[in-house]
Design an enzyme around this catalytic site. Structure first.
Site, short mmCIF file in Angstrom:
data_model
loop_
_atom_site.label_atom_id
_atom_site.label_comp_id
_atom_site.label_asym_id
_atom_site.label_seq_id
_atom_site.Cartn_x
_atom_site.Cartn_y
_atom_site.Cartn_z
N SER A 154 0.87 -1.18 0.00
CA SER A 154 0.00 0.00 0.00
C SER A 154 0.90 1.22 0.00
O SER A 154 2.06 1.15 0.45
CB SER A 154 -0.86 0.01 1.27
OG SER A 154 -1.42 1.30 1.48
N TYR A 167 -2.70 -0.80 10.51
CA TYR A 167 -2.60 -1.04 9.06
C TYR A 167 -1.26 -0.55 8.51
O TYR A 167 -0.56 -1.29 7.80
CB TYR A 167 -3.77 -0.34 8.36
CG TYR A 167 -3.87 -0.60 6.87
CD1 TYR A 167 -4.44 -1.77 6.38
CD2 TYR A 167 -3.41 0.34 5.95
CE1 TYR A 167 -4.55 -2.00 5.01
CE2 TYR A 167 -3.51 0.12 4.58
CZ TYR A 167 -4.08 -1.05 4.12
OH TYR A 167 -4.19 -1.28 2.75
P1 NAP Z 1 -11.32 -6.33 -0.18
O1 NAP Z 1 -12.12 -6.04 -1.40
O2 NAP Z 1 -11.92 -6.07 1.15
O3 NAP Z 1 -10.80 -7.86 -0.25
C1 NAP Z 1 -10.08 -8.43 0.78
C2 NAP Z 1 -9.88 -9.90 0.46
O4 NAP Z 1 -9.07 -10.48 1.51
C3 NAP Z 1 -11.17 -10.70 0.42
O5 NAP Z 1 -11.07 -11.64 -0.64
C4 NAP Z 1 -11.18 -11.44 1.76
O6 NAP Z 1 -11.87 -12.67 1.72
C5 NAP Z 1 -9.69 -11.67 1.95
N1 NAP Z 1 -9.34 -11.94 3.34
C6 NAP Z 1 -9.52 -11.15 4.43
N2 NAP Z 1 -9.06 -11.76 5.53
C7 NAP Z 1 -8.56 -12.96 5.13
C8 NAP Z 1 -7.96 -14.05 5.80
N3 NAP Z 1 -7.74 -14.03 7.12
N4 NAP Z 1 -7.59 -15.15 5.07
C9 NAP Z 1 -7.79 -15.19 3.72
N5 NAP Z 1 -8.35 -14.17 3.04
C10 NAP Z 1 -8.74 -13.08 3.74
O7 NAP Z 1 -9.96 -5.48 -0.20
P2 NAP Z 1 -8.98 -4.97 -1.36
O8 NAP Z 1 -9.10 -3.52 -1.41
O9 NAP Z 1 -9.15 -5.77 -2.59
O10 NAP Z 1 -7.60 -5.29 -0.65
C11 NAP Z 1 -6.68 -6.26 -1.11
C12 NAP Z 1 -5.28 -5.86 -0.67
O11 NAP Z 1 -4.94 -4.61 -1.27
C13 NAP Z 1 -5.12 -5.68 0.84
O12 NAP Z 1 -3.87 -6.20 1.26
C14 NAP Z 1 -5.15 -4.17 1.00
O13 NAP Z 1 -4.44 -3.74 2.14
C15 NAP Z 1 -4.45 -3.74 -0.28
N6 NAP Z 1 -4.70 -2.34 -0.65
C16 NAP Z 1 -5.94 -1.93 -1.03
C17 NAP Z 1 -6.13 -0.61 -1.39
C18 NAP Z 1 -7.46 -0.07 -1.88
O14 NAP Z 1 -7.58 1.16 -2.05
N7 NAP Z 1 -8.47 -0.90 -2.09
C19 NAP Z 1 -5.06 0.30 -1.35
C20 NAP Z 1 -3.82 -0.16 -0.93
C21 NAP Z 1 -3.65 -1.47 -0.59
P3 NAP Z 1 -13.44 -12.82 2.11
O15 NAP Z 1 -14.14 -11.60 1.54
O16 NAP Z 1 -13.84 -14.10 1.43
O17 NAP Z 1 -13.54 -12.88 3.60
#
Ligand code: NAP
Length: 269
Positions: A154, A167
Site C-alpha cells: 500500500s 494497518y
Molecule cells: P477487499 O475487497 O476487502 O478484499 C479483501 C480480500 O481479503 C477478500 O477476498 C477477503 O476474503 C480476503 N481476506 C480477508 N481476511 C482474510 C484471511 N484471514 N484469510 C484469507 N483471506 C482473507 O480489499 P482490497 O481492497 O481488494 O484489498 C486487497 C489488498 O490490497 C489488501 O492487502 C489491501 O491492504 C491492499 N490495498 C488496497 C487498497 C485499496 O484502495 N483498495 C489500497 C492499498 C492497498 P473474504 O471476503 O472471502 O472474507
C-alpha cells in the site's frame, strides 16, 4: 530474445481472491494462461464468482477456503494446491483487512487481527511458496525464475495515516519482509517484489468512494484525478510475474495515480 507476459504452464496462488484487487488479479492471471488457486476467507459465493469468470475465459482454477493467519491452514492449502496442479510458480500475497481507530483507543485485538492477517499471513504464505520454489528450481520452458512472490502492499508502507496505526505498521513491516526475502532468495532464482496501490475502488474503502463528498476529498490526493480500478493493479501483477520483469527483485512498484507525490504541494508550499 522474445518474451511475453504469457503465463501458460504456470500456477499462481492468489490470497483474498474473492473480492477487489485479489479477484481482479486472479482473473487477469487466468487470462494470461496461468492455473489459478483462489484463496478466500468467508465469501463462498464471491469465490465461486471468481472461478466462474476464469472458466468462462477458458482458464483453470481451484478454490481453497482458508485463513491466511493460521499456520496449519496455510501448510494444508499449499499442500493441496501443489497436489492438484503439481506445483506453484507464483504467489500473490494479497489478503488484507483494516480495523481503524484512533491510536489511543486502539484495542490489542484490533492491532493483533490486522497484524495476523496482513503481516503474519503474508509471511506464512511466502514461506510455504519459497519452500516449493527451492525444492523444484527452474523448469526450462516455463519461466527463467524458480518462482515469483508479489506482495500487495500500500502507499501506506511509506505514508503515515492517522487512525490506521495497525494497518500502516503491517504494510511497513511487509516492505522489510519483501526486501529481506528478495536478498536471501535471489541466488535461488526467486524474485520477490511488492505492488503498492493508492486508492482503488473495492469493498475495503467503499464508504469513501461511494460518498460524493468524501470521493471529492480523496481526488484532491490523487494528481492523476481518478480513483484506481482493481484492473490497474492486476495488469501490473501479470507483467511483474512474467519473465518480462526478470531483472526486477526487491522493489516496490507504486500504482497510485501520483498519490505518493506530496499532492498538497500542487496547491502551494
Ligand atoms: P477487499 O475487497 O476487502 O478484499 C479483501 C480480500 O481479503 C477478500 O477476498 C477477503 O476474503 C480476503 N481476506 C480477508 N481476511 C482474510 C484471511 N484471514 N484469510 C484469507 N483471506 C482473507 O480489499 P482490497 O481492497 O481488494 O484489498 C486487497 C489488498 O490490497 C489488501 O492487502 C489491501 O491492504 C491492499 N490495498 C488496497 C487498497 C485499496 O484502495 N483498495 C489500497 C492499498 C492497498 P473474504 O471476503 O472471502 O472474507
Amino acid at each position: 530474445m522474445f518474451m511475453s507476459t504469457n503465463l501458460s504452464k504456470q500456477t499462481v496462488l492468489v490470497t483474498g481472491a474473492s473480492s477487489g484487487i485479489g479477484q481482479a488479479i486472479a482473473i487477469a492471471m487466468g487470462k494470461a494462461g496461468a492455473n489459478v488457486v483462489i484463496n478466500y476467507h468467508s465469501d463462498d459465493e464471491a469465490a465461486n464468482g471468481t472461478l466462474d469468470i476464469i472458466h468462462k475465459n477458458g482458464g483453470e482454477g481451484l478454490i481453497i477456503k482458508a485463513d491466511v493467519s493460521r499456520e496449519d491452514e496455510m501448510v494444508a492449502m499449499f499442500a493441496n494446491a501443489i497436489k492438484y496442479f503439481g506445483t506453484i510458480d507464483i504467489l500473490v500475497n494479497n489478503a488484507g483487512i483494516q480495523k481503524d481507530s484512533k491510536f489511543i483507543e486502539m484495542s490489542l485485538q484490533d492491532w493483533q487481527e490486522v497484524m495476523d492477517t496482513n503481516l503474519t499471513g503474508q509471511f506464512l504464505c511466502a514461506r510455504e511458496a519459497a519452500k516449493e520454489f527451492c525444492r523444484r528450481g527452474v523448469v526450462a520452458g516455463r519461466s527463467v525464475a524458480a518462482g515469483k512472490v508479489i506482495f500487495i502492499s500500500s502507499v501506506h508502507n511509506i505514508v503515515p495515516w492517522a487512525g490506521h496505526a495497525n494497518y500502516t505498521t503491517s504494510k511497513g513491516g511487509e516492505t522489510m519482509l519483501m526486501k529481506t526475502m528478495a536478498q536471501e532468495l535471489a541466488p535461488q532464482k526467486i524474485r520477490v517484489n511488492s505492488i503498492a496501490p493508492g486508492a482503488i475502488k473495492t469493498d475495503i474503502n467503499k464508504k469513501v468512494w461511494s460518498d460524493p463528498v468524501q470521493a471529492k476529498e480523496l481526488l484532491r490526493m490523487i494528481p492523476y484525478n481518478r480513483i484506481g480500478e482493481p484492473e490497474d493493479i492486476a495488469k501490473v501483477a501479470v507483467w511483474l510475474a512474467s519473465d518480462e520483469a526478470d531483472y526486477i527483485t526487491g522493489t516496490t512498484i507504486y500504482v497510485d495515480g501520483g498519490m505518493t507525490l506530496y499532492p498538497e504541494f500542487a496547491y502551494g508550499g
